[in-house]
Design a protein around this motif. Structure first.
Motif, PDB file in Angstrom:
ATOM      1  N   THR A   1      28.897  17.076  30.063  1.00  0.00           N
ATOM      2  CA  THR A   1      28.594  16.228  31.425  1.00  0.00           C
ATOM      3  C   THR A   1      29.749  15.589  31.841  1.00  0.00           C
ATOM      4  OG1 THR A   1      28.015  14.481  29.741  1.00  0.00           O
ATOM      5  CG2 THR A   1      26.285  15.896  30.702  1.00  0.00           C
ATOM      6  N   CYS A   2      30.928  15.499  31.245  1.00  0.00           N
ATOM      7  CA  CYS A   2      32.291  14.744  31.659  1.00  0.00           C
ATOM      8  C   CYS A   2      32.759  15.561  32.995  1.00  0.00           C
ATOM      9  CB  CYS A   2      33.054  14.961  30.702  1.00  0.00           C
ATOM     10  SG  CYS A   2      34.813  14.462  31.073  1.00  0.00           S
ATOM     11  N   CYS A   3      32.672  14.825  34.142  1.00  0.00           N
ATOM     12  CA  CYS A   3      33.158  15.202  35.531  1.00  0.00           C
ATOM     13  C   CYS A   3      32.288  16.366  36.105  1.00  0.00           C
ATOM     14  CB  CYS A   3      34.738  15.583  35.308  1.00  0.00           C
ATOM     15  SG  CYS A   3      35.793  14.421  34.758  1.00  0.00           S
ATOM     16  N   LYS A   4      31.005  16.413  35.472  1.00  0.00           N
ATOM     17  CA  LYS A   4      30.173  17.142  35.977  1.00  0.00           C
ATOM     18  C   LYS A   4      30.193  17.387  37.454  1.00  0.00           C
ATOM     19  CE  LYS A   4      26.774  20.058  34.561  1.00  0.00           C
ATOM     20  NZ  LYS A   4      26.317  20.722  33.229  1.00  0.00           N
TER      21      LYS A   4
ATOM     22  N   ASP B   1      41.603  10.449  23.430  1.00  0.00           N
ATOM     23  CA  ASP B   1      40.987   9.510  22.471  1.00  0.00           C
ATOM     24  C   ASP B   1      39.476   9.481  23.025  1.00  0.00           C
ATOM     25  OD1 ASP B   1      43.614   7.304  22.537  1.00  0.00           O
ATOM     26  OD2 ASP B   1      43.245   8.982  20.949  1.00  0.00           O
ATOM     27  N   LEU B   2      38.673  10.299  22.021  1.00  0.00           N
ATOM     28  CA  LEU B   2      36.961  10.452  22.493  1.00  0.00           C
ATOM     29  C   LEU B   2      36.226   9.683  21.340  1.00  0.00           C
ATOM     30  CD1 LEU B   2      37.185  14.069  23.370  1.00  0.00           C
ATOM     31  CD2 LEU B   2      37.433  12.154  25.110  1.00  0.00           C
ATOM     32  N   VAL B   3      35.019   9.396  22.004  1.00  0.00           N
ATOM     33  CA  VAL B   3      34.121   8.671  21.102  1.00  0.00           C
ATOM     34  C   VAL B   3      33.271   9.497  20.519  1.00  0.00           C
ATOM     35  CG1 VAL B   3      32.480   6.613  21.465  1.00  0.00           C
ATOM     36  CG2 VAL B   3      34.256   6.921  22.711  1.00  0.00           C
ATOM     37  N   VAL B   4      32.718   9.352  19.313  1.00  0.00           N
ATOM     38  CA  VAL B   4      31.692   9.979  18.615  1.00  0.00           C
ATOM     39  C   VAL B   4      30.238   9.512  19.114  1.00  0.00           C
ATOM     40  CG1 VAL B   4      30.783  10.598  16.216  1.00  0.00           C
ATOM     41  CG2 VAL B   4      32.944   9.993  16.530  1.00  0.00           C
ATOM     42  N   ILE B   5      29.510  10.581  19.705  1.00  0.00           N
ATOM     43  CA  ILE B   5      28.304  10.356  20.263  1.00  0.00           C
ATOM     44  C   ILE B   5      27.160  10.889  19.340  1.00  0.00           C
ATOM     45  CG2 ILE B   5      28.986   9.457  22.515  1.00  0.00           C
ATOM     46  CD1 ILE B   5      28.189  12.356  23.500  1.00  0.00           C
ATOM     47  N   GLY B   6      27.312  11.968  18.706  1.00  0.00           N
ATOM     48  CA  GLY B   6      26.401  12.703  17.872  1.00  0.00           C
ATOM     49  C   GLY B   6      26.997  13.580  16.859  1.00  0.00           C
ATOM     50  N   ALA B   7      26.444  13.943  15.833  1.00  0.00           N
ATOM     51  CA  ALA B   7      26.734  14.831  14.757  1.00  0.00           C
ATOM     52  C   ALA B   7      25.995  16.131  14.519  1.00  0.00           C
ATOM     53  CB  ALA B   7      27.171  13.938  13.519  1.00  0.00           C
TER      54      ALA B   7
ATOM     55  N   GLU C   1      33.869   4.645  33.556  1.00  0.00           N
ATOM     56  CA  GLU C   1      33.860   3.281  33.718  1.00  0.00           C
ATOM     57  C   GLU C   1      32.912   2.920  34.871  1.00  0.00           C
ATOM     58  OE1 GLU C   1      38.412   2.035  33.501  1.00  0.00           O
ATOM     59  OE2 GLU C   1      37.693   3.892  34.660  1.00  0.00           O
ATOM     60  N   ASP C   2      32.542   3.938  35.833  1.00  0.00           N
ATOM     61  CA  ASP C   2      31.546   3.636  36.993  1.00  0.00           C
ATOM     62  C   ASP C   2      30.261   3.683  36.344  1.00  0.00           C
ATOM     63  OD1 ASP C   2      33.633   6.118  39.216  1.00  0.00           O
ATOM     64  OD2 ASP C   2      33.837   4.106  38.593  1.00  0.00           O
ATOM     65  N   THR C   3      29.734   4.209  35.459  1.00  0.00           N
ATOM     66  CA  THR C   3      28.316   4.323  35.113  1.00  0.00           C
ATOM     67  C   THR C   3      28.141   3.396  33.951  1.00  0.00           C
ATOM     68  OG1 THR C   3      28.607   6.410  34.044  1.00  0.00           O
ATOM     69  CG2 THR C   3      27.612   6.475  36.117  1.00  0.00           C
ATOM     70  N   ASP C   4      29.244   3.152  33.220  1.00  0.00           N
ATOM     71  CA  ASP C   4      29.296   2.781  31.638  1.00  0.00           C
ATOM     72  C   ASP C   4      28.622   3.444  30.760  1.00  0.00           C
ATOM     73  OD1 ASP C   4      28.129  -0.602  30.463  1.00  0.00           O
ATOM     74  OD2 ASP C   4      30.203   0.370  30.137  1.00  0.00           O
ATOM     75  N   THR C   5      28.821   4.697  30.885  1.00  0.00           N
ATOM     76  CA  THR C   5      28.482   5.605  30.089  1.00  0.00           C
ATOM     77  C   THR C   5      29.218   6.513  29.424  1.00  0.00           C
ATOM     78  OG1 THR C   5      27.956   7.252  31.520  1.00  0.00           O
ATOM     79  CG2 THR C   5      26.155   5.639  31.107  1.00  0.00           C
ATOM     80  N   PHE C   6      28.916   7.219  28.079  1.00  0.00           N
ATOM     81  CA  PHE C   6      29.675   7.897  27.479  1.00  0.00           C
ATOM     82  C   PHE C   6      29.388   9.270  27.801  1.00  0.00           C
ATOM     83  CE2 PHE C   6      32.386   4.857  25.478  1.00  0.00           C
ATOM     84  CZ  PHE C   6      31.479   3.837  25.397  1.00  0.00           C
ATOM     85  N   LYS C   7      30.295  10.398  28.340  1.00  0.00           N
ATOM     86  CA  LYS C   7      29.648  11.599  28.684  1.00  0.00           C
ATOM     87  C   LYS C   7      30.243  12.541  27.908  1.00  0.00           C
ATOM     88  CE  LYS C   7      28.511  10.440  33.138  1.00  0.00           C
ATOM     89  NZ  LYS C   7      28.554  10.708  34.555  1.00  0.00           N
ATOM     90  N   SER C   8      29.430  13.701  27.491  1.00  0.00           N
ATOM     91  CA  SER C   8      30.087  14.637  26.390  1.00  0.00           C
ATOM     92  C   SER C   8      31.210  15.415  26.992  1.00  0.00           C
ATOM     93  CB  SER C   8      28.998  15.423  26.074  1.00  0.00           C
ATOM     94  OG  SER C   8      28.825  16.651  27.006  1.00  0.00           O
ATOM     95  N   VAL C   9      32.100  15.936  26.058  1.00  0.00           N
ATOM     96  CA  VAL C   9      33.319  16.678  26.575  1.00  0.00           C
ATOM     97  C   VAL C   9      33.394  17.649  25.476  1.00  0.00           C
ATOM     98  CG1 VAL C   9      35.986  16.464  26.486  1.00  0.00           C
ATOM     99  CG2 VAL C   9      34.628  14.442  27.314  1.00  0.00           C
ATOM    100  N   CYS C  10      33.154  17.565  24.261  1.00  0.00           N
ATOM    101  CA  CYS C  10      33.338  18.791  23.310  1.00  0.00           C
ATOM    102  C   CYS C  10      32.673  18.537  22.110  1.00  0.00           C
ATOM    103  CB  CYS C  10      34.814  19.105  23.122  1.00  0.00           C
ATOM    104  SG  CYS C  10      35.841  17.692  22.027  1.00  0.00           S
TER     105      CYS C  10
ATOM    106  N   GLY D   1      32.458  12.018  23.280  1.00  0.00           N
ATOM    107  CA  GLY D   1      32.275  11.744  24.482  1.00  0.00           C
ATOM    108  C   GLY D   1      33.449  11.013  25.337  1.00  0.00           C
ATOM    109  N   ALA D   2      33.625  11.016  26.612  1.00  0.00           N
ATOM    110  CA  ALA D   2      34.927  10.240  27.330  1.00  0.00           C
ATOM    111  C   ALA D   2      33.733   9.208  28.100  1.00  0.00           C
ATOM    112  CB  ALA D   2      35.725  11.028  28.147  1.00  0.00           C
TER     113      ALA D   2
END
Ligand code: ATP
Length: 596
Positions: free
Chosen positions: A543-546, A447-453, A474-483, A470-471
């Motif tokens: 950037t997810c798990c970069k 389940d991923l979050v829309v961060i751009g279009a 929790e550590d940085t409280d940010t959404f990191k791009s996945v696909c 993005g996913a």
């Protein structure tokens, strides 16, 4: 006073310092307004579970409002916004320079330059009027109300009001920070933290309400807090695992295994003849299920109880379970009446948290299930989730295959030892979900979050053609791009998407988004979508798990496909970067195993 404290909190990166500063603020806050102060700090007008409307002001409208309030042209504000990336700082700076001019003028005219500070009551009065404005003329009313507020505000107040309107306070205060601060102020001792935390879980995560209770009645208000019929409890959640042996080890060797039904979670509250149903997200969904209300009224034998189950669509002709999507008809007001007949539902109950005055949260699962069995009159479409008790991995696997065959998503493996309590609001190892998808490469969804279009082309021109997903980290409280996902959408999805995303589009990268890929428009994290792909891959573009698995590469999804919107999840409940890392590692392990 509130905004000065927020400014200090924002400037420190230490979590302890943030908590101390927040505690100081709450200590000096009068009890009459402490709930509003807490809601303000968290960027909410009212607690989510009340189901009240949001403020409903998008970026475009906010720019217009700032322009009207300050006299600065919209194009200039747009430009500054792109530069600074924060509407709060933009209006603060404008107001500061405006104030300097007024100060010179008033000095010249011999008057004092002090402005009266706004009260929290006044601010909330305006916010609620803005949120409640509907219908004809509501846009103008919203503009006028907020223009008035911004005009009255000091530069610092304007910063936080503007941020409040966009829903991003940027202070780094989370619910847990507020809980810690409340424990310091009203408990004076860390031991009290656990009471406040429990209150938080059993009172729908409503920290404004809890702060008010503490301020008015002291710590004793939460010392023996119990669930309350009518107020939703934050649901217990499960961890995932794909190896039956490991599942049984995690729960202590023996478990109750239940079908994991693919429907909508329903927390059913009963008091006499009054029934309320809350979703996984604590939203009141009673009106969507008039049939479940009737079933609960007659088949829950207690006068007062809170039970939990999965509401599943069934084929009226065959009685077979249908997938989750079929429940979508219940989301559209005008279709509910028809849907009750054409797509009936069954309820499969799996827990009870409260019964006739008894708080069951800290009781072990076998005890809770005994109570549940006793208070439910089982019928064809209102009954306990299908289950067995197992200690053998092979038996678990067979039950799992049967569950799939019967149209369930998989199984839930639940601990039954003495400490198998109901962990409200927590995702732990007392419940483990085992879904079919682990069987092959990446058939497990995320389940991923829309961060751009991205703008569409060809048949999709004029609409969005793909989304940047993005996913949650929790550590940085940010959404990191996945696909970037562009397939799986129906024409209707694409049609609706433009309207859906509009209020969340901004022309700067949101502060809680971490992406090296730049979409055509950025979207404030709000929507969660379920995504499936062929496999997880390493990708330098995301950037997810970069740098975790390989220097310079993140984890992405190959051939991602949109499945459905997960409107029942908030962005922070999306799949986390840690979970994606775990899935990637498991995938590697599987590949290794097949090589041998
Ligand atoms: P998912 O996307 O896999 O449904 P989730 O994040 O919504 O996960 P989890 O705690 O991970 O929630 O999985 C449990 C969910 O499965 C519950 O929220 C509930 O809706 C559903 N469910 C179906 N059957 C059961 C059951 N027998 N016991 C508990 N939950 C069940």
């Amino acid at each position: 006073m509130v905004v000065e404290a927020l400014d200090k909190i924002e400037k420190t990166s230490s979590r302890n310092m943030k908590t101390t500063l927040l505690a100081n603020l709450l200590r000096s806050t009068p009890k009459e307004v402490i709930d509003k102060v807490v809601y303000f700090i968290l960027g909410k007008i009212w607690p989510e579970w009340m189901g009240m409307p949001e403020i409903g002001v998008d970026e475009e409208l906010l720019v217009k409002i700032i322009s009207k309030a300050t006299g600065v042209k919209e194009a200039v504000i747009d430009e500054k916004l792109r530069e600074v990336g924060d509407p709060g700082l933009v209006i603060e700076n404008i107001k500061k320079s405006e104030k300097a001019v007024t100060r010179d003028l008033t000095k010249f005219m011999g008057k004092s330059a002090g402005s009266d500070t706004l009260t929290m009551e006044k601010v909330y009065d305006v916010f609620s009027k803005v949120a409640l404005a509907t219908g004809e003329g509501s846009r103008t009313l919203k503009i006028n109300l907020l223009v008035g507020l911004f005009k009255e505000a000091s530069p610092l107040e304007a910063r936080y009001i503007a941020r409040f309107v966009t829903g991003d306070m940027r202070t780094g205060i989370q619910d847990m920070t507020v809980i810690d601060a409340l424990a310091i102020v009203f408990g004076g001792d860390e031991r009290y933290e656990k009471f406040i935390e429990k209150a938080y879980y059993v009172r729908a995560g409503d920290l404004g309400l809890i702060a008010k209770m503490l301020a008015e009645q002291g710590i004793k208000a939460v010392e023996n807090i119990k669930p309350e019929v009518g107020t939703p409890i934050k649901p217990m959640l499960a961890n995932r695992e794909s190896d039956p042996k490991e599942m049984l080890r995690q729960v202590g060797g023996k478990a109750i295994v239940e079908y994991k039904y693919d429907g909508e979670r329903g927390q059913i509250h009963k008091k006499g003849d009054e029934i309320k149903i809350f979703s996984r997200n604590l939203e009141n969904i009673t009106h969507q299920y008039p049939d479940v209300v009737e079933l609960a009224k007659t088949n829950i034998l207690s006068n007062e109880a809170i039970v939990e189950g999965e509401i599943v669509a069934v084929d009226p002709e065959t009685g077979f379970l249908l997938p989750f999507q079929e429940l979508m008809h219940r989301k559209r007001k005008h279709e509910i009446h028809e849907a009750v007949k054409s797509i009936p539902v069954s309820v499969f109950l799996f827990d009870v948290m409260y019964n006739e005055g008894e708080d069951l949260l800290d009781k072990p699962l076998p005890y809770r299930r005994e109570v549940l069995k006793k208070i439910i009159k089982e019928t064809e479409n209102f009954r306990l989730a299908h289950n067995i008790i197992v200690d053998d991995p092979q038996e678990l696997e067979n039950f799992f295959l049967k569950a799939i065959e019967d149209g369930a998503e998989g199984v839930m493996v639940k601990a039954i030892h003495n400490d198998s309590i109901y962990q409200a609001g927590a995702r732990g190892w007392l419940w483990i979900k085992y879904k079919r998808d682990y069987k092959s490469e990446m058939i497990d969804t995320v389940d991923l979050v829309v961060i751009g279009a991205f703008a569409g082309r060809g048949r999709r021109s004029g609409k969005f053609g793909a989304l940047l997903m993005g996913a949650y980290d929790e550590d940085t409280d940010t959404f990191k791009s996945v696909c970037k996902v562009g397939t799986g959408f129906t024409d209707k999805d694409l049609e609706e998407m433009t309207e859906m995303l509009k209020p969340y589009i901004v022309n700067y990268k949101p502060s809680n988004v971490d992406s090296e890929m730049t979409p055509d428009v950025w979207v404030l994290p709000h929507y969660v979508a379920e995504i499936i792909g062929a496999e997880l891959t390493l990708s330098p573009a995301h950037t997810c798990c970069k740098d975790v698995i390989k220097k310079g590469a993140g984890i992405s999804i190959r051939f991602p496909r949109f499945i459905r919107w997960r409107t029942d999840k908030t962005p922070k409940e999306a799949t986390t970067t840690k979970e994606i890392l775990e899935m990637y590692r498991k995938q590697l392990k599987k590949i290794e195993e097949t090589r041998i």
